[in-house]
Write a protein that holds these residues in place. Sequence first.
Motif: not given
Lengths: 277, 268
Positions: A167-184
């Motif tokens: 599951l995707v825990k956190a999502l950072l939208m950085d001007g078009g780039n998406v930074d995903l953080q997956l659940s540990d």
Amino acid sequence: MAGLLLSSTEKVFIVHGVQEDFRSDGRSNIDYRPMELETDVVSHASGSARLRLANTDILVGIKTEIDTPKPDKPDMGKIEFLVDGSANATPEFEGRGGENLASSISNTMQRAYHSSQAFDLKQLCIVEGKQCWKLYVDILILECGGNWFDAVSLATKAALFNTRIPLVKALLMDGGNVDLQLSDDPYDFKFLDVGSAPLLVTLCKIGEKCVVDPSAEEESCSVISLIVGITGNSKSYCADKGASNITDVDIKCSTISMNGPGSLAPKTLKNAIHQGM
Amino acid sequence: MVKPNSSSSVQYCGSLSVARTDMVSQAKGSAYVELRKTKVVCSVFDPREIPHQNEFRQLGQLYCEVKFAPFSCPRKRRPYVPDVEEKALSVALRQALEPAVCRHFFPDYQIDVLIYILEHDGSCLAAAINAAGLALANAAVPMFDIITSCSVAVIGHQMFIDPPEIEEHIAKNSTEVNPGIITMSVLSQLKQISDFTQIGSMDVECVTKVMEVLLKECEIIVPNIQRVLVVDVVKNFELKKHLEAETKKREEILKKKMDEWRSLLNGQ
């Protein structure tokens, strides 16, 4: 397939038996052989399954990766099939020998899973247009005992059922780039909905009749076989949930193809398709 | 906007607009086929030994290769390396041609069937099978029957025969009731289906209905192919007669010269 020498008398015996709806191991024309199915056999894969159908042994491993979706299908994930015939199965598979068979199996699987009614790729979407899951389905043929297509499709369905998507825990939208953080958390995942994933049924034409689940000897007596991919009824897979909000899907063909250097009369094709259903 | 080519009253139209043999002079047999805007060239070469092969096989092999021209596809440029779609088409073509060719006439040899698609506007496999059948006949490869092929796209309740690429794309990605594409190839006289592929999700009645339509449609193509083959054979006969006439003339001239020289020698 390899090293299988049948005398002409044995072939005649098999053909005559099939006409009487009686096969050499006592089954009728529409019986399957007993199968053993084990899931979660490979610890490093997101999902795996091993199927043993008499002499046929198939191992399927599924890996998940993050990928960008196709531009004309922004809300759908991707699935890719790779079939590998190991030289363990038969010496003919050594090097690039098994390539023909492998490519025909992976083509059929790709076609079967192509339709959105068969396998919904929308459940693999993370961020529409930017990120999606890509499933790599790697199929390994460990032993050949006839009837690859059915075994491969069964093992794939089981492996997909077993697949854990983090599951995707956190999502950072950085001007078009998406930074995903997956659940540990290793227990924090979701399963895929494989209720309607297609199963392939091989109908092998021997003499005048078609048999289901041919063994290797029966396959060598036949010239042509028909492979029908059937999508299931998802209602029959969710036992306790509120089944009223799931649409009743009729059984449909998701792919049909022929295999073997022969041809069918149109009536035989129709009967065979009906029999497959 | 999608313009349906044939509405719910199915129109049987032979969409095979151009079919020619003897396109490629270097090949033993060749054909050029146009199915609406899809253009396909096929060449067939003499039987040759199977490379990388140790065991003896009773039946000959067919080596089929389908290649798209880089400028053929509408959406993107095709790379040089054969991709999955080309390999899949090659396998499907081989599957369709194998029952048609008398493989016991060339045991342990292989015949190369090479297809080059110049423009892809839908129904590539159907066009390729038609072209390959014609080219094999032009190359004098012994065959059991004429092979013809056709495809149908089903979107909702409508069937489109020999769909152009736009319709195929819609059919593949449609979410309506019965989306799908079926390609079928038929051996006409023997009334056998040599290949049947379906992609999409369709129920059984739809599949059986489409099969009926396809059978009739394939039968319509047969007279066109027969005409082309007859023209080809007649042309070859006339060419042979012409060559024989020329040979006779040349022989006469040579004989006269020989007589002259003999008389000169004897007269000496």
